[in-house]
Design an enzyme around this catalytic site. Sequence first.
Site, mmCIF file in Angstrom:
data_model
loop_
_atom_site.group_PDB
_atom_site.id
_atom_site.type_symbol
_atom_site.label_atom_id
_atom_site.label_comp_id
_atom_site.label_asym_id
_atom_site.label_seq_id
_atom_site.Cartn_x
_atom_site.Cartn_y
_atom_site.Cartn_z
ATOM 1 N N GLU A 86 -18.728 -18.284 23.654
ATOM 2 C CA GLU A 86 -18.385 -17.433 22.518
ATOM 3 C C GLU A 86 -17.712 -16.138 22.922
ATOM 4 O OE1 GLU A 86 -22.331 -17.570 21.092
ATOM 5 O OE2 GLU A 86 -21.961 -19.305 19.821
ATOM 6 N N GLN A 88 -26.749 -28.748 14.654
ATOM 7 C CA GLN A 88 -26.722 -27.984 15.906
ATOM 8 C C GLN A 88 -28.138 -27.719 16.411
ATOM 9 O OE1 GLN A 88 -22.952 -25.371 14.472
ATOM 10 N NE2 GLN A 88 -23.817 -24.625 16.377
ATOM 11 N N ARG A 136 -18.715 -18.957 16.175
ATOM 12 C CA ARG A 136 -18.387 -18.830 17.591
ATOM 13 C C ARG A 136 -18.790 -17.477 18.166
ATOM 14 N NH1 ARG A 136 -14.261 -22.475 20.613
ATOM 15 N NH2 ARG A 136 -14.926 -21.972 22.679
ATOM 16 N N CYS A 137 -20.016 -17.080 17.880
ATOM 17 C CA CYS A 137 -20.528 -15.860 18.503
ATOM 18 C C CYS A 137 -22.035 -15.883 18.405
ATOM 19 C CB CYS A 137 -19.989 -14.607 17.816
ATOM 20 S SG CYS A 137 -20.537 -14.411 16.123
#
Lengths: 806, 163
Positions: free
Chosen positions: A759, A236, A383-384
């Site tokens: 997110e 990522q 996912r945040c």
Amino acid sequence: MNDLTPDRDERVANLKGLGCSRKRVEDARFTQGKGNYIDDISLPGMLHGDFVRSPYAHARVKSINTDAAMALDGVIAVLTAKDLEPLSLHWMPTLAGDKQMVLADGKVLFQGQEVAFVVARDRYIAADAVDLVEVEYEELPVLVDPFEALKSEVVLREDLDGQTEGAHGPRKHHNHIFTWEVGDEAGTNAVIDDADVVAEETMYYHRTHPCPLEPCGCLASMDKVNGKLTLYGTFQAPHVVRTVASLLSGIEEHNIRVVSPDIGGGFGNKVGVYPGYVCSIVASIVTGVPVKWVEDRMENLMTTAFARDYWMKGRISATREGKITGLHCHVTADHGAFDACADPTKFPAGFMNICTGSYDIPIAYLGVDGVYTNKAPGGVSYRCSFRVTEAVYFIERMIEVLAIELNMDAAELRRINFIRKEQFPYQSALGWEYDSGDYHTAWDKALAAVDYEGLRKEQAERVEAFKRGETRTLMGIGLSFFTEIVGAGPVKNCDILGMGMFDSCEIRIHPTGSAIARLGTISQGQGHATTFAQILASEIGIPADSITIEEGDTDTAPYGLGTYGSRSTPVAGAATAMAGRKIRAKAQMIAAYLLEVHDDDVEFDVDRFVVKGAPERFKTMGEIAYAAYNQAIPGVEPGLEAVSYYDPPNMTYPFGAYVCVMDIDVDTGVTDIRRFYALDDCGTRINPMVIEGQIHGGLTEALAVAMGQEIAYDDMGNVKTGTLMDFFLPTAWEVPNYETDHTVTPSPHHPIGAKGVGESPHVGGVPCFSNAVQDAFRPFGLRHTNMPHDHWRIWKTANGLGLHDT
Amino acid sequence: MTKQIVEMTVNGETREVMVEPRELLIYVLREQLRLTGPHVGCETSHCGACTVEINGKSVKSCTMFAVQAQGAEITTIEGLGSPDGLHVLQESFKEHHGLQCGYCTPGMITRAHRLLQENPNPTEEEVRFGMAGNICRCTGYQNIVKSILSAAAEINSASEAAQ
């Protein structure tokens, strides 16, 4: 103008710029199976790596015998810590300032820990050889509870024994990592102690895992002739991986090329650096041929980057009218065997200090203690943005508990405590400056959309019917209002391994008027190739369809910190707009020259520069691009290129209002999500179709976490949820249809006003699902019960409240 | 380990491969035949990323040995669509944003293709049930369901027009 000139609306439409639901350019490849993911890449002579992993959560490694494995035909090498030690690669630094064993150095600290790395001709032989490596262990006492770990005499990290100072300050105990404090504790305690009303609650945000459908992997290829290392992988943050690889290996950074190909979902799992990457690189350097390592699903769930695992203790105080006066939060954070959290360096608990949420809370305190246990390392933001799910879950549960204490409606309690529109930019008690917001408008719109009063009425009737024995189904109304903090971040306070968290975009306009733009980020499904071209189309007047977006190859893309924490649009998206503006500034000079007027006498209009007051005199961007390459323009360099490195002045603060209506069968614990309404405000909307897709996906991951997904351990440190049989991933059958809605409050400091959205639905969704479950049982005396709310736990809750008594 | 020859028809072509009896079909398709559309997500038959069609049935190709495919007719995602353009389902997934990272997509579309053979006019509930063997981590399924229902409608109206 003449009849052939398209009108302005048509020209705007042709650009497919900001605000249009442009179809994704990625999809023609993906729908035909022509994606190029890590395991699709094959290089000549490539070998396969596989790990011998520890079956024990805590044990001394007495001996490792690799003879039988090495004797197997097709096995090239078996690496152990002893082989890596001369290179100082048997340990590696973590993103959190700790270090982590690459291969077991004397002991193992969690089940599944990497003990030896087998390199073989194919994946089957590698797996055979893994079975042939003989490891003798001596079991040690296992600590899976962070509170026990802080009392235990058992020293988990013997390598740190005696070190009273860690990367984030003093260590209080040999299993303690750090204490992080924000805010005024004495002041907060004084306010809470004197308050009219105080609500207290302890909640456990369980350990879970991002579990992207594609596991982590890499392919290292050392070319011994030219001394260059190429590393393909599920990264990522490819540029940071290059820097880390250079620092660890000693190979100069210009001799390392890192490529992130298509990535099959990330959700935070692919931010960190894992032992598999280090071992593959070493193995390729040793063997001189490419070495691939791709983990399987069990390895993914058991070893690479868990999320959450926060024990949160809260106290919140208010006046009798419900005005919040103070908030105290203490977290015991289980980091597992090594502190490998992926957070900006100065934030050992991420942005947990956003835990005052969307509310105007005058005084607050947050303390976080990090603890070592015999569990896998990680602590990524699933996912945040960094630990924001934990923060929002905490405050949204505390609000509900306070509402119970005040005997007040939770929607109303939120409303009277929201930060008001005119208070922005708002300084929070725990140190953030919220850039913008209009919470009351969003809340009122959401409550009206679902007919909140009608729902409460229906719920009350249901409770009465239940009490009369006419139904066994309860109804829960889940509310949540969240404020995210994304777009890390300002270089002044955010860095990863010392690298400031800016991001970048480089644009080249070709002579015929098409373009390529390269960014420091990397899409994992967010659709960057589609949306970044839209930003650029609106900025430079070249149709999005004529713009190629490229990311992920460190040899060609400008340096950037990558994609996580919803930072792509806030940071790289801003860089894209800024680089576009540089292009436009030069284009203006060229246009003025071509039109034989002064620079200030032309203005940009959709896809061209026109002479002010004489719109029939213009040069299109296509004409300008051509001129940039074929004409000598006095005082202007040939070509049309620009690069921007963008250091955001602040984070962005997307927000949203969610409502979930859930029916719960008291006798089975089975839940049915009847309705889910999600209003998101992510500022300027680039592509509504993509935004909605992100929201559907984030809500589904929220549903998973709230309703069943967990990484659970038994007392021996065995992972109980290491396969998809036990680890809950919702299917189409379990997922509802979502209603999406929006308001638009642009970010005042972002060049196009965008805030990021990927997110938000996860951050706001988890407390919303959880609150729906808890709300259903509130009339029967439930204050709080921990997630995940699977059928068994809900049944136990109902049973504990006496709802099964006849 | 002794290898043996397996002959199968893949996307309309006869293919012969030499495999060990223990080799999973998914790896033979991906690594020997270089059909990398079907993916590996779990190797335990839960996720459906490796879904292909074998003799008219949806099969998770990580759950089957290649030797079991002797004589089989196999269709992978690469066998849908044509050089002229995308299959209706592929178009529909693109049109309705039925995919994000794309990893589950080949298995998802291959399964949807078979589902529409089994039930050309499914309800939303039937689509959700019929697709429950394929996991997607990105989309939340809403747009996948929409894509399949829309493709079904399009296929049906095209076949009605043809009659």
